[in-house]
Design a protein around this motif. Structure first.
Motif, PDB file in Angstrom:
ATOM      1  N   VAL A 274      55.287  28.707  40.151  1.00 27.63           N
ATOM      2  CA  VAL A 274      54.512  29.800  39.566  1.00 27.63           C
ATOM      3  C   VAL A 274      54.199  29.449  38.114  1.00 27.63           C
ATOM      4  O   VAL A 274      55.086  29.061  37.356  1.00 27.63           O
ATOM      5  CB  VAL A 274      55.273  31.140  39.622  1.00 27.63           C
ATOM      6  CG1 VAL A 274      54.480  32.235  38.915  1.00 27.63           C
ATOM      7  CG2 VAL A 274      55.545  31.538  41.075  1.00 27.63           C
TER       8      VAL A 274
ATOM      9  N   HIS B  28      51.887  30.718  34.539  1.00 29.18           N
ATOM     10  CA  HIS B  28      51.252  31.862  33.897  1.00 29.18           C
ATOM     11  C   HIS B  28      50.177  31.392  32.928  1.00 29.18           C
ATOM     12  O   HIS B  28      50.222  30.271  32.423  1.00 29.18           O
ATOM     13  CB  HIS B  28      52.298  32.694  33.148  1.00 29.18           C
ATOM     14  CG  HIS B  28      53.433  33.146  34.010  1.00 29.18           C
ATOM     15  ND1 HIS B  28      53.344  34.243  34.830  1.00 29.18           N
ATOM     16  CD2 HIS B  28      54.670  32.624  34.200  1.00 29.18           C
ATOM     17  CE1 HIS B  28      54.489  34.398  35.480  1.00 29.18           C
ATOM     18  NE2 HIS B  28      55.308  33.427  35.120  1.00 29.18           N
ATOM     19  N   ARG B  29      49.224  32.257  32.689  1.00 26.23           N
ATOM     20  CA  ARG B  29      48.210  31.957  31.680  1.00 26.23           C
ATOM     21  C   ARG B  29      48.892  31.667  30.344  1.00 26.23           C
ATOM     22  O   ARG B  29      49.821  32.349  29.942  1.00 26.23           O
ATOM     23  CB  ARG B  29      47.259  33.139  31.517  1.00 26.23           C
ATOM     24  CG  ARG B  29      46.324  33.352  32.710  1.00 26.23           C
ATOM     25  CD  ARG B  29      45.540  34.637  32.539  1.00 26.23           C
ATOM     26  NE  ARG B  29      44.496  34.791  33.549  1.00 26.23           N
ATOM     27  CZ  ARG B  29      43.732  35.865  33.674  1.00 26.23           C
ATOM     28  NH1 ARG B  29      43.899  36.887  32.849  1.00 26.23           N
ATOM     29  NH2 ARG B  29      42.802  35.918  34.603  1.00 26.23           N
TER      30      ARG B  29
ATOM     31  N   PHE C 268      43.471  34.070  38.717  1.00 26.09           N
ATOM     32  CA  PHE C 268      44.711  34.056  39.483  1.00 26.09           C
ATOM     33  C   PHE C 268      44.451  33.460  40.863  1.00 26.09           C
ATOM     34  O   PHE C 268      43.336  33.478  41.374  1.00 26.09           O
ATOM     35  CB  PHE C 268      45.278  35.469  39.619  1.00 26.09           C
ATOM     36  CG  PHE C 268      45.579  36.122  38.297  1.00 26.09           C
ATOM     37  CD1 PHE C 268      46.322  35.464  37.339  1.00 26.09           C
ATOM     38  CD2 PHE C 268      45.106  37.394  38.014  1.00 26.09           C
ATOM     39  CE1 PHE C 268      46.608  36.048  36.123  1.00 26.09           C
ATOM     40  CE2 PHE C 268      45.379  37.999  36.804  1.00 26.09           C
ATOM     41  CZ  PHE C 268      46.123  37.327  35.851  1.00 26.09           C
ATOM     42  N   GLY C 269      45.499  32.911  41.466  1.00 23.65           N
ATOM     43  CA  GLY C 269      45.357  32.362  42.818  1.00 23.65           C
ATOM     44  C   GLY C 269      46.107  31.061  42.974  1.00 23.65           C
ATOM     45  O   GLY C 269      46.916  30.665  42.131  1.00 23.65           O
ATOM     46  N   LYS C 270      45.857  30.367  44.104  1.00 23.33           N
ATOM     47  CA  LYS C 270      46.529  29.125  44.454  1.00 23.33           C
ATOM     48  C   LYS C 270      45.761  27.922  43.897  1.00 23.33           C
ATOM     49  O   LYS C 270      44.547  27.818  44.076  1.00 23.33           O
ATOM     50  CB  LYS C 270      46.634  28.985  45.977  1.00 23.33           C
ATOM     51  CG  LYS C 270      47.622  29.939  46.625  1.00 23.33           C
ATOM     52  CD  LYS C 270      49.049  29.430  46.459  1.00 23.33           C
ATOM     53  CE  LYS C 270      50.033  30.287  47.271  1.00 23.33           C
ATOM     54  NZ  LYS C 270      51.415  29.811  47.113  1.00 23.33           N
TER      55      LYS C 270
ATOM     56  N   TRP D  43      50.670  25.343  43.418  1.00 21.09           N
ATOM     57  CA  TRP D  43      51.322  26.408  42.660  1.00 21.09           C
ATOM     58  C   TRP D  43      50.409  27.624  42.604  1.00 21.09           C
ATOM     59  O   TRP D  43      49.228  27.551  42.971  1.00 21.09           O
ATOM     60  CB  TRP D  43      51.659  25.932  41.246  1.00 21.09           C
ATOM     61  CG  TRP D  43      50.458  25.689  40.385  1.00 21.09           C
ATOM     62  CD1 TRP D  43      49.835  26.566  39.552  1.00 21.09           C
ATOM     63  CD2 TRP D  43      49.715  24.465  40.287  1.00 21.09           C
ATOM     64  NE1 TRP D  43      48.764  25.979  38.934  1.00 21.09           N
ATOM     65  CE2 TRP D  43      48.673  24.688  39.367  1.00 21.09           C
ATOM     66  CE3 TRP D  43      49.839  23.201  40.881  1.00 21.09           C
ATOM     67  CZ2 TRP D  43      47.764  23.693  39.032  1.00 21.09           C
ATOM     68  CZ3 TRP D  43      48.926  22.219  40.539  1.00 21.09           C
ATOM     69  CH2 TRP D  43      47.913  22.466  39.633  1.00 21.09           C
ATOM     70  N   SER D  44      50.961  28.722  42.141  1.00 24.81           N
ATOM     71  CA  SER D  44      50.197  29.962  41.979  1.00 24.81           C
ATOM     72  C   SER D  44      50.105  30.311  40.504  1.00 24.81           C
ATOM     73  O   SER D  44      51.078  30.165  39.763  1.00 24.81           O
ATOM     74  CB  SER D  44      50.863  31.120  42.737  1.00 24.81           C
ATOM     75  OG  SER D  44      50.888  30.863  44.123  1.00 24.81           O
TER      76      SER D  44
ATOM     77  N   GLU E  38      49.956  33.375  38.238  1.00 23.09           N
ATOM     78  CA  GLU E  38      50.227  34.802  38.284  1.00 23.09           C
ATOM     79  C   GLU E  38      50.323  35.345  36.862  1.00 23.09           C
ATOM     80  O   GLU E  38      50.183  34.596  35.891  1.00 23.09           O
ATOM     81  CB  GLU E  38      51.538  35.065  39.049  1.00 23.09           C
ATOM     82  CG  GLU E  38      51.497  34.578  40.488  1.00 23.09           C
ATOM     83  CD  GLU E  38      52.806  34.815  41.219  1.00 23.09           C
ATOM     84  OE1 GLU E  38      53.732  35.392  40.600  1.00 23.09           O
ATOM     85  OE2 GLU E  38      52.912  34.422  42.392  1.00 23.09           O
ATOM     86  N   SER E  39      50.570  36.630  36.738  1.00 28.46           N
ATOM     87  CA  SER E  39      50.647  37.240  35.414  1.00 28.46           C
ATOM     88  C   SER E  39      51.754  38.279  35.374  1.00 28.46           C
ATOM     89  O   SER E  39      51.656  39.319  36.002  1.00 28.46           O
ATOM     90  CB  SER E  39      49.316  37.897  35.037  1.00 28.46           C
ATOM     91  OG  SER E  39      49.410  38.540  33.787  1.00 28.46           O
ATOM     92  N   ASP E  40      52.826  37.965  34.635  1.00 26.30           N
ATOM     93  CA  ASP E  40      53.823  38.985  34.328  1.00 26.30           C
ATOM     94  C   ASP E  40      54.232  38.875  32.864  1.00 26.30           C
ATOM     95  O   ASP E  40      55.237  39.426  32.444  1.00 26.30           O
ATOM     96  CB  ASP E  40      55.044  38.871  35.242  1.00 26.30           C
ATOM     97  CG  ASP E  40      55.765  37.537  35.094  1.00 26.30           C
ATOM     98  OD1 ASP E  40      55.337  36.716  34.261  1.00 26.30           O
ATOM     99  OD2 ASP E  40      56.765  37.330  35.799  1.00 26.30           O
TER     100      ASP E  40
END
Length: 720
Positions: free
Chosen positions: A273, A275-276, A330-332, A348-349, A351-353
Motif C-alpha cells: 500500500v 500513499h500520495r 487511487f487504484g492498483k 500495489w495499491s 490509497e489515502s489515510d
C-alpha cells in the motif's frame, strides 16, 4: 581616491563590459534553434523536439496549465521520463539530442488538445529555450481506392527493399565501462525492420539478433572470459558486410562475481500500500554488469514512469528516488523490471489515510537555494515543521497555520556552507506526523530513524520503538546507559517492505537515569533520548531565556536549574492565551535544564508571551515580548546557534520584511568588514541563516548590516 569612488568606477566598467557583451553575443548560441511542434487526437498528443542549435539537448521538461494534468506518457527508446509531484514531466537520456536530430514523446492528458509548456536544457542544466506549443490536429489520411491484387505491382516496377542499415542507425552498450567476462546490454534504433544482424568484438563474432518491426532491438551479450582488457571495437554487421561500430575500453574482471553465483533478478522497496506523497527507493538484484529497465503502469495499464539503472559488480541496482505525486489517482498500480532475459512484476495499491500530504518542489537542491515544501493538512490548523540535517540534528523549526483549503508552504533557506546530504523535514499536526526528504547537493536517500512512544518509563516497562528506514533493510539498535557505556550487544532488526518496523525494548533491570538509543545502518545513524524512573516535583525550578525581546521566526533557548533527573513539561503560550507548543523534557544528572527546540512562529501575534516550566506542583514562568513585524521596512535579529563539530560555533541571523536578494555585512568594532553574505528572501520576505564564527575571531561587539533593493537594517552581537 575613496573606496566608494573606486567601487563606482568598477561598476561602470562592469556595466560597459556587459553592454558590449550583449552587443557582440552571436545569435547562434541558442536563439530559436530548438523547435517544438505537436499534433493531437483527442486526449493524446505527440510532441516532437528538433535540435537545430550547435549544442546538445540533454533534458526536456514539459508542464500544463493549472486546470489540466498528465495521465500517462511514452518515450522513444533510450529516453526515460519522470512526473514530479508538481506535475512536471522530465525527459532525460544518456544519448542526448545532438544538433540536427529530433525526438518524439507521447502524452495523454485529462483534457483535449491542451497547450503544453516546455523547456530545453543542456548537459549543465542551463536553459536553452522555453516556450509553449499548441497542438495541431492529426493530418487526415486519404484512403487509396482498392485495386486487384495483381495490380499491386505495376509492369517494370518492383517493391522498395528497406535498407538494413543507414546513416541514422545507432546503437549503444550498457554499461559504458564493461569488464572481461561480464554481461552487457546492447540496444539500437533506426535499423531495418525484422532484419538479421551479427555482433562482434573486433573480428570475433559473439552473437546474433533480429530487429523488431520498428527497427529497434535490445539484446544481452557475454564478453568472453579470455577477452583482453583493452580498447576494442564493438560492431554490428549485416549479411552484406555493412557495419556500425563503437570503440570502448574493456576493464579487468575486478570484483566480478563468478558465473556459478547466478544472482536472481529481484525488486524491493515497494510496499503493498502506497500513499500520495510517499518517498520510494526502488532497488534489487540482478546479474552483475548488466542493466535493468523499469516501467510503472497505472490502473488503466498506461506507462506513467520509465527508468533504467545499471547493475553493479556486486549484483545490486537502484532506481533514482520517486515521490508519489499528490494528484495520483487511487487504484492498483504495477512495476515491471526487466534485464532482457526475465521480468519481475510488483503490484500495489495507492490509497489515502494520511492527514498530512506534503512534498518538496524538487528532490535535489543546490547549496544556497531555498528548499520549498508544500501540500495540504487539516485546514485552519497549525503545522509544526522541524528540519534535521544529514547528521540527524535539529537545525530549524517553524509553526505555520494552514489556510481555508488546508494548503501550507514551508521554506528552508540554505547557504553555500550548508552540509551536503539528505535533510529530513518532520511535519506534525496534533498526533499526525510525516517525514519528508530532500537532498542538498545530491539526491536524497531514506535515513534510519527511531522514535519512542513516550519519554519516561518505569523500570520493568516495555518501551515501544517505531523504526523507519529503507525497505527490508537490516539495521542495528544499541542502547547507551547513563554512564555512556553500551548495554549488551547491538540488536539486528529487519524492517518491513514499507521501510517501517517496531521493536519492543524490555527495561527490566534498568536503573534510574537518562539513556540514549542509537540506530544505525552502515555509516548512517540516528539517536534518541529516553529516561527510566525519573520523577516530577521535589524542588524549586529556576529558568530564564537568553533575551527578552523576540520577533517571529526567532529560536528560544531556555536555560535553568532544578533537582537532578527531574521530569519537566515546558509550555509556550501566545499573547492570546493559546498554547503554541508543549514538550516534555528533563533536568540532567547535575540538575541543569537546557531546551532549544522552541521557536516563535513566523506568523506570531505580537504581545507578551509566556513560557511555563512545570514539574509536579513546582513551576516557573518567564514572560517574553514578541514584537510586531512592520509591514514596511526590514527587521534583523540574531540568536545563539549550534556548535558544528570540527567547524566551530554559529549564530543565527533572522531577517523579516526583506525583498528579493539581501546583502549582509558583518563588521568588527574597528570598521573592518570580516564577512560579506548574500541570500534570496523567501516568498514571505524572510531569511533565517546560520553564520559560522571564524575560529580566530577576537572577542568584542560586532555589527550586522543587511540591505535589499528598498530598505536596510542592522543589529549587533557579542563574541566572548
Amino acid at each position: 581616491m575613496t573606496k566608494s569612488s573606486m567601487r563606482g568606477i568598477f561598476l561602470s566598467i562592469v556595466l560597459i563590459s556587459s553592454i558590449a557583451m550583449l552587443i557582440t553575443i552571436p545569435e547562434t548560441v541558442f536563439a530559436d534553434e530548438v523547435e517544438v511542434t505537436s499534433i493531437a487526437l483527442e486526449e493524446t498528443t505527440i510532441i516532437e523536439v528538433t535540435n537545430n542549435s550547435n549544442e546538445d539537448v540533454n533534458t526536456i521538461r514539459i508542464w500544463l496549465g493549472a486546470d489540466t494534468t498528465f495521465k500517462s506518457f511514452k518515450t522513444e527508446n533510450g529516453w526515460v521520463g519522470e512526473k514530479t509531484p508538481q506535475g512536471v514531466i522530465i525527459f532525460t537520456s544518456s544519448d542526448v539530442i545532438k544538433p540536427g536530430d529530433s525526438v518524439k514523446f507521447g502524452v495523454k492528458t485529462d483534457k483535449v488538445k491542451p497547450g503544453i509548456n516546455w523547456k530545453a536544457l543542456d548537459d549543465k542544466d542551463k536553459q536553452m529555450k522555453t516556450g509553449k506549443v499548441l497542438p495541431k490536429d492529426l493530418p487526415i489520411v486519404t484512403k487509396n481506392p482498392e485495386t486487384p491484387s495483381q495490380q499491386n505491382v505495376e509492369d517494370n516496377q518492383t517493391p522498395d527493399i528497406q535498407e538494413a542499415m543507414t546513416s541514422d542507425s545507432t546503437f549503444r552498450i550498457i554499461p559504458k565501462e564493461p569488464n572481461v567476462g561480464s554481461s552487457i546490454r546492447v540496444t539500437g534504433d533506426q535499423f531495418g525492420a525484422s532484419q538479421n544482424f551479427d555482433f562482434y568484438i573486433d573480428s570475433e563474432k559473439i552473437g546474433s539478433f533480429v530487429t523488431d518491426e520498428n527497427g529497434h532491438f535490445m539484446t544481452t551479450m557475454q564478453i568472453p572470459d579470455d577477452q583482453k582488457a583493452e580498447r576494442v571495437d564493438f560492431m554490428i554487421k549485416n549479411e552484406e558486410g555493412d557495419e556500425k561500430k563503437i570503440s570502448l575500453r574493456i576493464g579487468e574482471p575486478n570484483d566480478r562475481i563468478a558465473e556459478s553465483d547466478n544472482i536472481k533478478l529481484t525488486i524491493q522497496g515497494i510496499p503493498n500500500v502506497i500513499h500520495r506523497g510517499d518517498f520510494l527507493e526502488i532497488f534489487g538484484t540482478g546479474q552483475p554488469g548488466g542493466a535493468i529497465t523499469g516501467e510503472i503502469t497505472n490502473p488503466d495499464g498506461e506507462i506513467i514512469n520509465a527508468r533504467t539503472a545499471e547493475i553493479n559488480s556486486k549484483g545490486d541496482w537502484e532506481l533514482e528516488p520517486i515521490i508519489i505525486p499528490l494528484d495520483t489517482p487511487f487504484g492498483k498500480y504495477s512495476a515491471t523490471i526487466t534485464d532482457g532475459r526475465e521480468d519481475k512484476v510488483k503490484q500495489w495499491s495507492v490509497e489515502s489515510d494520511k492527514v498530512i500530504l506534503i512534498t518538496p518542489t524538487k528532490l535535489k537542491y543546490d547549496a544556497g537555494e531555498i528548499m520549498t515544501f508544500n501540500g495540504t493538512a487539516l485546514k485552519n490548523t497549525q503545522v509544526e515543521f522541524i528540519v534535521e540535517d544529514p547528521l540527524g540534528k535539529e537545525i530549524y523549526s517553524d509553526i505555520i497555520e494552514t489556510d481555508d483549503s488546508g494548503f501550507v508552504q514551508f521554506d528552508f533557506p540554505t547557504t553555500q556552507t550548508t552540509l551536503e546530504g539528505t535533510y529530513t523535514v518532520i511535519a506534525s499536526q496534533g498526533s499526525d506526523k510525516e517525514f519528508i526528504f530532500a537532498g542538498v547537493g545530491q539526491l536524497p536517500s531514506i535515513p534510519v530513524n527511531l522514535e519512542f512512544d513516550q519519554l519516561n518509563y518505569k523500570a520493568g516497562d516495555i518501551a515501544e520503538i517505531a523504526l523507519t528506514g529503507k525497505a527490508s533493510e537490516i539495521i542495528s539498535l544499541l542502547v547507551i546507559n547513563p554512564s555512556d557505556n553500551p548495554i549488551g550487544d547491538a540488536e539486528s532488526i529487519t524492517l518491513q517492505p514499507d521501510g517501517r518496523g517496531t521493536y519492543f525494548l524490555d527495561l527490566e533491570g534498568y536503573a534510574s537515569g537518562v539513556y540514549t538509543a542509537v540506530i544505525s545502518k552502515g555509516s548512517a545513524q540516528s539517536t534518541e533520548i529516553f529516561t527510566v524512573g525519573l520523577q516530577t516535583g521535589s524542588g524549586e525550578i529556576e529558568v530564564n531565556t537568553t533575551k527578552i525581546d523576540y520577533i517571529p521566526g526567532d529560536s528560544i533557548l531556555i536555560l535553568g536549574d532544578a533537582n537532578p533527573n527531574v521530569l519537566l513539561t515546558i509550555t509556550l503560550t501566545d499573547s492570546d492565551g493559546n498554547d503554541v507548543k508543549i514538550k516534555e523534557t528533563f533536568s540532567d544528572k547535575n540538575g541543569k535544564i537546557s531546551e532549544s527546540s522552541f521557536r516563535i512562529p513566523s506568523e506570531a501575534t505580537p504581545g507578551m508571551w509566556n513560557i511555563n516550566v512545570k514539574s509536579g506542583s513546582n513551576f516557573a514562568n518567564i514572560e517574553i515580548d514578541v514584537l510586531a513585524v512592520s509591514t514596511e521596512g526590514m527587521i534583523i535579529s540574531t540568536s545563539e546557534g549550534l556548535e558544528v563539530p570540527g567547524i566551530g560555533e554559529t549564530i543565527n541571523i533572522d531577517i523579516l520584511g526583506a525583498a528579493q536578494t539581501v546583502s549582509i555585512e558583518i563588521i568588527a568594532e574597528d570598521g573592518e568588514i570580516i564577512d560579506e553574505l548574500e541570500f534570496p528572501a523567501s516568498a514571505q520576505g524572510e531569511i533565517h541563516q546560520p553564520w559560522i564564527i571564524p575560529k580566530d575571531t577576537e572577542p568584542g561587539t560586532y555589527t550586522i548590516k543587511a540591505e535589499d533593493a528598498f530598505n536596510s537594517a542592522e543589529t549587533t552581537f557579542v563574541v566572548e
